[in-house]
Enzyme design. Structure first.
Site, short mmCIF file in Angstrom:
data_model
loop_
_atom_site.label_atom_id
_atom_site.label_comp_id
_atom_site.label_asym_id
_atom_site.label_seq_id
_atom_site.Cartn_x
_atom_site.Cartn_y
_atom_site.Cartn_z
N ASP A 164 39.15 46.48 36.05
CA ASP A 164 38.17 46.72 37.12
C ASP A 164 38.57 47.90 38.00
O ASP A 164 39.75 48.21 38.14
CB ASP A 164 38.02 45.46 37.99
N GLU A 165 37.56 48.54 38.61
CA GLU A 165 37.78 49.53 39.67
C GLU A 165 38.81 50.58 39.31
O GLU A 165 39.67 50.93 40.12
CB GLU A 165 38.17 48.81 40.97
N ALA A 166 38.72 51.12 38.11
CA ALA A 166 39.69 52.15 37.68
C ALA A 166 39.20 53.51 38.18
O ALA A 166 39.00 54.45 37.42
CB ALA A 166 39.84 52.14 36.17
#
Ligand code: IFG
Length: 536
Positions: free
Chosen positions: A345-347
């Site tokens: 997530d949220e890279a």
């Protein structure tokens, strides 16, 4: 052939029989004529069973001379005995009754627990009957027996869950229940990275989650603020990367023995631990621990804030995949479950093309350990190995819905964790003293009043593995706060995962939920007394 179950109190069976038979008249003489059990209202069960029929005039009460009988095959005897022991250890504490556990003896064992039920009950299904003769819980497996005994505990007065001796009577309304779960994946996630929680605190959360028949315990073990699981081949991950937490207070981590204790404790309550090592983003704790993991070879300082999206493993370096190979090998060795969660997530600091390169390489390190890959919804952008699970955390936004459908389209399963309904760190309302509100305010009703089958348009029902309620701990640094945010909303998610769609009705559920208040008082749960619920 049912082998004799070893009586759990190391006394001979004959001695037990004699004691129980002798005790009957003595107790009958010495106590006032047992009040005729008063018909209790059909207790409010959560999750609502598949079918529940009241049996008028068939009420039953636990007696001082009640005896628990275990009926199981030899291969399941130990597990069935453990379910019986867990039940009786709690009931001995609250009733003060001896409640011996012996092999079933008709006429003596008025509480019968059996794993010799029909296989048609499935792995988690059970039948439960209370009538004038006593109580019986019948399942096809020890797990199903545990689920049935969990229901039995809710059929007893809430004080049966007390930690100290309570006065009776211990009435059970006559009932016939047949039950099995709608979804196979019914979970909660505890973020132990933002704030570290001790083994004892994790066990308490597992205890409470198991009361509502959840069967998956996802542990968010690594993030920017802390690495919490021992990896012998990369020791600084815990000694240095696990030393702090949000706001800079001391962090912590689990040794292999401690993590094994958590896994065992969860397994005894039929919850499977799913360990998450979040990658390639949310990795500052690892990057701070080992300079060589950084593209520029420079280790950043430990991070104790609450921002997200600023960190990334170095996709172009081979050492990154050697690291992941070691980490997933050691995490797999500590996790008997069949799933490892690699985050994803949220890279925001990983170029998108790098992300598309990274995820399959990280996934390969998971499948190399013969585990299924699980990851947040973003991994659906990449080709996923068979058996993968994508975890939806959208807020009804088109992008998240598209990712869920993409996962399903390539044969992956989807676990639904809508942030605007199932994120237990979201505030209930503006007055909630902690928690977040980026996904909106989540009232008890908002958390319950949705249908997993129709949440994401055009997501085939067959792709839905179930539901999970994460609790992120940026703002939650102790057990009281965890309990306040998780209760009363976690039982609602548990019902969405277990009960039939036809059973889902807010007005009826709200009434059943109110009856849990006395149980949570008996268990000293620090729950939010939402004013819209009639707590009793
Ligand atoms: N989103 C982040 C979490 C956490 C959460 C808090 C996911 C998958 C916001 N990622 O949820 O790390 O910060 O509500």
């Amino acid at each position: 052939m049912t082998r004799l179950a070893r009586p759990s109190r190391r006394v001979s069976l004959v001695g037990l029989l004699a004691a129980a038979l002798l005790a009957t008249p003595l107790i009958a003489m010495s106590t006032p004529a047992a009040a005729q059990p008063v018909a209790a209202p059909a207790p409010a069960l959560i999750p609502k069973p598949t079918s529940q029929q009241a049996l008028a005039g068939q009420d039953y009460s636990l007696k001082p001379w009640s005896v628990v009988g275990v009926d199981s095959s030899s291969k399941e005897r130990r597990a069935a005995q453990k379910v019986a022991d867990q039940l009786t250890s709690q009931l001995r504490r609250s009733t003060g009754y001896p409640l011996p556990v012996v092999p079933v003896v008709p006429g003596l064992t008025d509480i019968k627990l059996s794993t010799n039920g029909p296989t048609s009950l499935g792995a988690e299904g059970y039948q439960l009957r209370v009538d004038r003769k006593g109580v019986s819980v019948t399942a096809a497996t020890p797990e199903g027996l545990f689920r049935g005994v969990t229901t039995l505990r809710q059929l007893l007065p809430a004080k049966a869950d007390a930690g100290t001796r309570q006065a009776g009577p211990w009435n059970l309304a006559g009932t016939a229940i047949a039950d099995s779960p709608r979804f196979g994946y019914r979970g909660t996630m505890l973020d132990v990275s933002r704030h570290f929680f001790s083994v004892a605190e994790v066990k308490r959360y597992i205890d409470l989650a198991s009361l509502y028949k959840l069967n998956k315990f996802h542990m968010h073990l690594a993030d920017d603020q802390g690495w919490r699981i021992q990896v012998d081949s990369w020791p600084r991950l815990t000694t240095y990367g696990g030393s702090l937490e949000v706001d800079g207070t001391p962090g912590g981590s689990y040794t292999k023995a401690e993590f094994a204790e958590i896994v065992r404790y969860a397994a005894d309550r039929y919850l499977q631990v799913i360990p998450e090592i979040d990658t390639p983003g949310h990795t500052n704790a690892a990057l701070a621990s080992y300079a060589q993991l950084n593209c520029d070879g420079v280790a950043p300082p430990l991070y104790t804030g609450t921002e997200v999206g600023f960190s990334s493993l170095c996709v172009g370096k081979q050492v990154t995949y050697d690291f992941l190979g070691d980490v997933f090998r050691e995490v797999a060795q500590q996790s008997p479950g069949d799933v490892i969660h690699l985050g994803g997530d949220e890279a925001h600091s990983t170029p998108h093309s790098d992300y598309l390169t990274f995820v399959p390489k990280a996934a390969a390190q998971v499948t190399k350990q013969h585990k299924r890959v699980m990851g947040w919804q973003e991994i659906a952008e990449t080709p996923l190995p068979p058996g993968s699970i994508a975890q939806y955390w959208g807020t009804d936004d088109a992008r998240s819905q598209e990712l869920a459908r993409k996962a399903a389209a390539q044969g992956a399963k989807v676990v639904l964790s809508p942030a605007n309904r199932a994120y237990l760190d979201m505030k209930y309302d503006d007055s909630t003293p902690y928690g977040q509100d980026w996904a909106g305010l989540v009232s008890v009703q908002t958390g319950y009043d949705w249908n997993p089958s129709t949440l994401v348009p055009n997501l085939p029902e067959g792709a839905i593995a179930g539901v999970e309620a994460p609790i992120w701990t940026e703002t939650l640094d102790n057990l009281d706060k965890l309990e306040y945010m998780a209760f009363p909303r976690l039982p609602g998610i548990a019902e969405l995962g277990w009960s039939q769609a036809s059973a889902l009705d807010w007005t009826a559920y709200k009434d059943r939920l109110g009856a849990q208040g006395s149980r949570w008082d008996a268990l000293s749960v620090n729950f939010y007394r939402a004013p819209e619920i009639n707590w009793r």
